[in-house]
Design a protein around this motif. Structure first.
Motif, PDB file in Angstrom:
ATOM      1  N   HIS A 226       0.830  -1.205   0.000  1.00 28.35           N
ATOM      2  CA  HIS A 226       0.000   0.000   0.000  1.00 28.35           C
ATOM      3  C   HIS A 226       0.869   1.261   0.000  1.00 28.35           C
ATOM      4  CE1 HIS A 226      -3.968  -1.760   0.273  1.00 28.35           C
ATOM      5  NE2 HIS A 226      -3.555  -2.549   1.248  1.00 28.35           N
ATOM      6  N   ALA A 227       1.915   1.283   0.807  1.00 25.81           N
ATOM      7  CA  ALA A 227       2.795   2.457   0.875  1.00 25.81           C
ATOM      8  C   ALA A 227       3.496   2.681  -0.456  1.00 25.81           C
ATOM      9  CB  ALA A 227       3.819   2.281   1.999  1.00 25.81           C
ATOM     10  N   ASN A 228       3.959   1.610  -1.064  1.00 30.56           N
ATOM     11  CA  ASN A 228       4.644   1.709  -2.356  1.00 30.56           C
ATOM     12  C   ASN A 228       3.704   2.292  -3.410  1.00 30.56           C
ATOM     13  OD1 ASN A 228       6.911   1.209  -4.123  1.00 30.56           O
ATOM     14  ND2 ASN A 228       5.724  -0.490  -4.968  1.00 30.56           N
ATOM     15  N   ARG A 229       2.488   1.783  -3.478  1.00 25.72           N
ATOM     16  CA  ARG A 229       1.499   2.300  -4.442  1.00 25.72           C
ATOM     17  C   ARG A 229       1.166   3.758  -4.175  1.00 25.72           C
ATOM     18  NH1 ARG A 229      -3.778  -0.664  -4.819  1.00 25.72           N
ATOM     19  NH2 ARG A 229      -4.166   1.018  -6.257  1.00 25.72           N
TER      20      ARG A 229
ATOM     21  N   ILE B  94      10.635  -5.149  13.577  1.00 27.25           N
ATOM     22  CA  ILE B  94      11.229  -6.386  13.048  1.00 27.25           C
ATOM     23  C   ILE B  94      10.563  -6.776  11.731  1.00 27.25           C
ATOM     24  CG2 ILE B  94      11.442  -8.881  13.440  1.00 27.25           C
ATOM     25  CD1 ILE B  94      11.737  -8.167  16.457  1.00 27.25           C
ATOM     26  N   ALA B  95       9.232  -6.743  11.699  1.00 26.94           N
ATOM     27  CA  ALA B  95       8.485  -7.264  10.546  1.00 26.94           C
ATOM     28  C   ALA B  95       8.654  -6.418   9.283  1.00 26.94           C
ATOM     29  CB  ALA B  95       7.008  -7.392  10.889  1.00 26.94           C
ATOM     30  N   VAL B  96       8.640  -5.092   9.398  1.00 26.30           N
ATOM     31  CA  VAL B  96       8.683  -4.252   8.197  1.00 26.30           C
ATOM     32  C   VAL B  96      10.018  -4.398   7.452  1.00 26.30           C
ATOM     33  CG1 VAL B  96       8.618  -1.882   7.333  1.00 26.30           C
ATOM     34  CG2 VAL B  96       6.873  -2.672   8.937  1.00 26.30           C
ATOM     35  N   PRO B  97      11.175  -4.256   8.108  1.00 23.27           N
ATOM     36  CA  PRO B  97      12.434  -4.446   7.360  1.00 23.27           C
ATOM     37  C   PRO B  97      12.597  -5.874   6.823  1.00 23.27           C
ATOM     38  CG  PRO B  97      12.857  -3.302   9.421  1.00 23.27           C
ATOM     39  CD  PRO B  97      11.428  -3.766   9.460  1.00 23.27           C
ATOM     40  N   ARG B  98      12.130  -6.859   7.587  1.00 20.57           N
ATOM     41  CA  ARG B  98      12.216  -8.252   7.121  1.00 20.57           C
ATOM     42  C   ARG B  98      11.366  -8.447   5.870  1.00 20.57           C
ATOM     43  NH1 ARG B  98      11.094 -12.746  11.488  1.00 20.57           N
ATOM     44  NH2 ARG B  98      13.202 -12.164  12.077  1.00 20.57           N
TER      45      ARG B  98
ATOM     46  N   VAL C 123       9.809  -8.806  -0.446  1.00 21.47           N
ATOM     47  CA  VAL C 123       8.870  -8.419  -1.501  1.00 21.47           C
ATOM     48  C   VAL C 123       9.605  -8.249  -2.834  1.00 21.47           C
ATOM     49  CG1 VAL C 123       7.180  -7.381   0.049  1.00 21.47           C
ATOM     50  CG2 VAL C 123       9.035  -5.978  -0.880  1.00 21.47           C
ATOM     51  N   PRO C 124       8.908  -8.445  -3.954  1.00 24.75           N
ATOM     52  CA  PRO C 124       9.568  -8.390  -5.270  1.00 24.75           C
ATOM     53  C   PRO C 124       9.817  -6.979  -5.808  1.00 24.75           C
ATOM     54  CG  PRO C 124       7.276  -9.028  -5.530  1.00 24.75           C
ATOM     55  CD  PRO C 124       7.540  -8.957  -4.052  1.00 24.75           C
ATOM     56  N   TRP C 125       9.473  -5.940  -5.062  1.00 25.41           N
ATOM     57  CA  TRP C 125       9.744  -4.572  -5.494  1.00 25.41           C
ATOM     58  C   TRP C 125      10.727  -3.957  -4.493  1.00 25.41           C
ATOM     59  CZ3 TRP C 125       5.105  -6.270  -3.544  1.00 25.41           C
ATOM     60  CH2 TRP C 125       4.757  -5.797  -2.272  1.00 25.41           C
ATOM     61  N   ARG C 126      11.309  -2.839  -4.881  1.00 23.47           N
ATOM     62  CA  ARG C 126      12.253  -2.152  -3.999  1.00 23.47           C
ATOM     63  C   ARG C 126      11.465  -1.365  -2.956  1.00 23.47           C
ATOM     64  NH1 ARG C 126      14.620   2.817  -3.424  1.00 23.47           N
ATOM     65  NH2 ARG C 126      16.725   2.777  -2.576  1.00 23.47           N
TER      66      ARG C 126
ATOM     67  N   GLN D 173       9.288   1.975   3.651  1.00 22.18           N
ATOM     68  CA  GLN D 173       9.247   1.245   4.918  1.00 22.18           C
ATOM     69  C   GLN D 173       8.708   2.124   6.042  1.00 22.18           C
ATOM     70  OE1 GLN D 173      12.722  -1.173   5.938  1.00 22.18           O
ATOM     71  NE2 GLN D 173      13.386  -0.973   3.802  1.00 22.18           N
ATOM     72  N   ALA D 174       9.154   3.373   6.085  1.00 17.07           N
ATOM     73  CA  ALA D 174       8.683   4.284   7.129  1.00 17.07           C
ATOM     74  C   ALA D 174       7.180   4.524   6.998  1.00 17.07           C
ATOM     75  CB  ALA D 174       9.456   5.599   7.054  1.00 17.07           C
ATOM     76  N   GLN D 175       6.709   4.720   5.770  1.00 12.09           N
ATOM     77  CA  GLN D 175       5.277   4.955   5.552  1.00 12.09           C
ATOM     78  C   GLN D 175       4.458   3.713   5.896  1.00 12.09           C
ATOM     79  OE1 GLN D 175       3.622   7.709   5.046  1.00 12.09           O
ATOM     80  NE2 GLN D 175       1.685   6.616   5.007  1.00 12.09           N
TER      81      GLN D 175
END
Length: 145
Positions: A33-36, A73-77, A82-85, A91-93
């Protein structure tokens, strides 16, 4: 990923609790969602530096500390899986959205690496309850005012 590292990853995955898997899936969803959202917005529309005010629901200190730990822990992991950068800003968002849904206020901060002798380097990280949630080691970044 080299095949030589696959057994270690499988072993770590087998040791994860169901709560860890649930957090990982939620983090992946928040990253998506953040990436989009960030890809669709123009720079003037971004209002990421403003703190998110906590919702009416207040969590106990122990529950909040557990939530902050799980998100950090979960967000950076998940970002590595995920297949996108998933940049530091994505990550912060993602972490900010997750925490906001749980009623925890947070703030995205931006900084520059002034010690770097090469090209300009900026970084984003999330702070909640005075702790850095995403962004890793930020000591060499000078926050924007």
């Amino acid at each position: 990923m080299p095949l030589s590292r696959l057994p270690a990853r499988i072993s770590r995955a087998r040791q994860m609790r169901w709560q860890d898997w649930r957090d990982l899936v939620r983090a992946m969803r928040e990253l998506w969602h953040a990436n989009r959202a960030l890809r669709r917005m123009a720079a003037p529309e971004l209002d990421l530096g403003r703190p998110v005010q906590p919702a009416e629901i207040r969590q106990s200190d122990a529950k909040m500390a557990d939530l902050l730990s799980r998100v950090s822990i979960a967000v950076p992991r998940a970002a590595r899986l995920v297949p996108w950068r998933s940049s530091c800003l994505v990550q912060a968002q993602a972490a900010r959205s997750w925490l906001a849904r749980e009623g925890v206020g947070s703030e995205i901060r931006f900084g520059l690496d002034e010690a770097r002798t090469g090209p300009f380097e900026a970084h984003a990280w999330l702070v909640a309850d005075g702790k850095v949630i995403t962004g890793g080691e930020i000591s060499h970044f000078t926050p924007f005012s």
